[in-house]
Design a protein around this motif. Structure first.
Motif, short mmCIF file in Angstrom:
data_model
loop_
_atom_site.label_atom_id
_atom_site.label_comp_id
_atom_site.label_asym_id
_atom_site.label_seq_id
_atom_site.Cartn_x
_atom_site.Cartn_y
_atom_site.Cartn_z
N GLY A 167 -3.83 -0.66 -5.24
CA GLY A 167 -3.27 -1.07 -3.83
C GLY A 167 -4.32 -1.41 -2.96
N SER A 171 -0.02 4.32 -2.71
CA SER A 171 -0.78 5.55 -2.17
C SER A 171 -0.79 6.76 -3.10
CB SER A 171 -0.12 5.70 -0.80
OG SER A 171 -0.79 6.48 -0.30
N ALA A 202 0.74 -1.29 0.08
CA ALA A 202 -0.18 -0.08 -0.20
C ALA A 202 0.73 1.34 0.10
CB ALA A 202 -1.06 -0.02 1.21
N ARG A 212 -5.29 -1.02 0.84
CA ARG A 212 -5.27 -0.45 2.26
C ARG A 212 -5.64 -1.43 3.44
NH1 ARG A 212 -9.00 2.22 -1.15
NH2 ARG A 212 -8.44 4.09 -1.81
#
Ligand SMILES: Cc1cc2nc3c(=O)[nH]c(=O)nc-3n(C[C@H](O)[C@H](O)[C@H](O)COP(=O)(O)OP(=O)(O)OC[C@H]3O[C@@H](n4cnc5c(N)ncnc54)[C@H](O)[C@@H]3O)c2cc1C
Length: 379
Positions: free
Chosen positions: A304, A45, A41, A306
């Motif tokens: 990605g 981001s 992540a 989280r």
């Protein structure tokens, strides 16, 4: 058998920053990652550093977020100095665009909420907002400027944090993830890796959305992945200084001229594929906010995962096994919360006290719930 003062499972920005803080405090530290560190992540981001709560339920995280924002300049300076890398920190503020016809009431509610939380926020008329950010749509009715917010190039930051940790003495192992915590009675004695055990006085779980897959961790950190799809655009003619927000999207200008647009929030397991529907959603909201982006080149798309917790709050602090600490579940705010997470873990390990109250984020809030539901389950 390898023996450390602290063994950290997970080499994302959180595990890396904890390793850096502990190594600088003189501890023998090792980070174990199941793959190449820094590719989770923290790589995917957007890197926005905003302590403003996304919903009323998140207001309790504001003191932690404010403490992290205050640490950011010093944290960046330290990481850049030790690693010799630039991390693209931009302390230029962010601007939230409002589209509704009734912006007057909306604006005063947002400003009052921010001021009540001790966060700086200034109301702007549409023409003043467009003077600051000419890329904004003509449809914008008003805006809120949050001058203390910032962004960072999270890919550069994560790589620099890992480099700085290593240069400060931390050992970083890739392709050697944790299968389980090594439990001895009421103590966590270290990590069980693929083919060996490592002994540590302190064991820190920072494996992002995979934390709950480490045997023994799910009761403390029942995290699950929340997928976010992102697009990087390049529009050489378009001037954008600040992070821009609307209700549906954010746009994040980088020092290299790219503009990141994101992100979806999807619960699709550990699937990291981008989809036509997801990218379409991001692009159409991006163009609504800054119509000039319609001519932008698409440079990259990615997704990605989280690390989300059941109440969407981070999971920080000691567990009921001696020596075990959790630092995960940072959901949409892990880049924002990196400096304070590393600081609090370091303080706990070296001084047995913390400078910002973290009880609200204790892993024991889930442990108690897991124990209760196990008791209620039919035998
Ligand atoms: C699209 C998107 C946009 C985002 N935007 C923002 C933003 O603007 N601002 C913000 O503050 N936050 C944002 N976030 C959230 C932020 O990126 C995360 O909260 C943060 O990166 C989490 O860091 P981490 O180190 O915990 O996890 P990760 O970076 O995922 O690192 C976890 C590491 O653990 C490793 N691992 C997994 N399993 C094991 C195991 N069994 N043993 C050892 N290692 C293991 C993984 O390989 C990985 O390297 C965003 C996230 C996404 C996906």
């Amino acid at each position: 058998m390898k023996k450390y003062d602290a063994a950290i499972a997970g080499g994302g920005v959180i595990g890396g920053a904890i390793a850096l803080g502990l190594a600088r405090a003189g501890l023998r530290v090792a980070v174990f990652d199941r793959q190449q560190p820094g590719q989770g992540a923290s790589w995917a981001s957007a890197g926005i550093i905003s302590p403003a709560p996304e919903s009323p339920a998140m207001i309790v995280t504001v003191p932690l977020a404010k403490a992290s924002v205050a640490l950011y300049p010093e944290f960046v300076a330290q990481v850049e100095e030790i690693s010799g890398r630039n991390v693209g920190f931009r302390a230029k503020g962010t601007l939230e665009a409002l589209f509704s016809r009734d912006t007057k009431a909306e604006l005063s509610t947002i400003i009052a909420l921010h001021h009540g939380l001790g966060l700086k926020a200034e109301p702007l008329r549409a023409e003043d907002a467009r003077e600051l950010e000419p890329a904004l749509s003509e449809e914008v009715e008003a805006a809120v400027l949050r001058p203390e917010e910032a962004s960072v190039d999270n890919r550069a930051l994560t790589a620099a944090v890992l480099e700085a940790a290593q240069r400060s003495g931390a050992e970083i192992f890739s392709g050697n993830g944790a299968k389980a915590i090594w439990r001895e009675g009421n103590r966590c004695a270290g990590l069980v890796l693929q083919n060996e055990k490592v002994e540590a006085k302190w064991t820190v779980i920072a494996a992002g959305c995979f934390s709950a897959t480490i045997e023994g961790i799910a009761p403390y950190a029942p995290v699950r992945p929340a997928k976010g799809q992102m697009v990087a655009l390049r529009a050489d003619e378009l001037k954008m200084e600040r992070v821009l927000w609307s209700e549906k999207i954010y746009l994040v200008p980088r020092n290299d001229g790219r503009i990141l647009a994101g992100a979806t929030v999807e619960y699709a397991g550990f699937d990291k594929r981008t989809t036509a529907g997801g990218i379409e959603k991001v692009l159409s909201a991006a163009i609504d906010l800054a119509p000039g982006l319609a001519d932008a080149r698409i440079e990259e798309t990615w997704a990605g995962l989280r690390p989300d917790s059941p109440d969407h709050m981070p999971i920080l602090g000691p567990a009921d096994l001696d020596g075990l600490l959790l630092a995960t579940g940072h959901f949409r705010s892990g880049i924002l919360l990196t400096p304070i997470t590393a600081r609090l873990v370091r303080e706990w390990i070296t001084e047995q006290r913390v400078s910002v109250d973290w009880d609200r984020f204790s892993p024991m809030r889930f442990r108690a719930a897991a124990a209760n539901s196990a008791q209620r389950a039919p035998s």
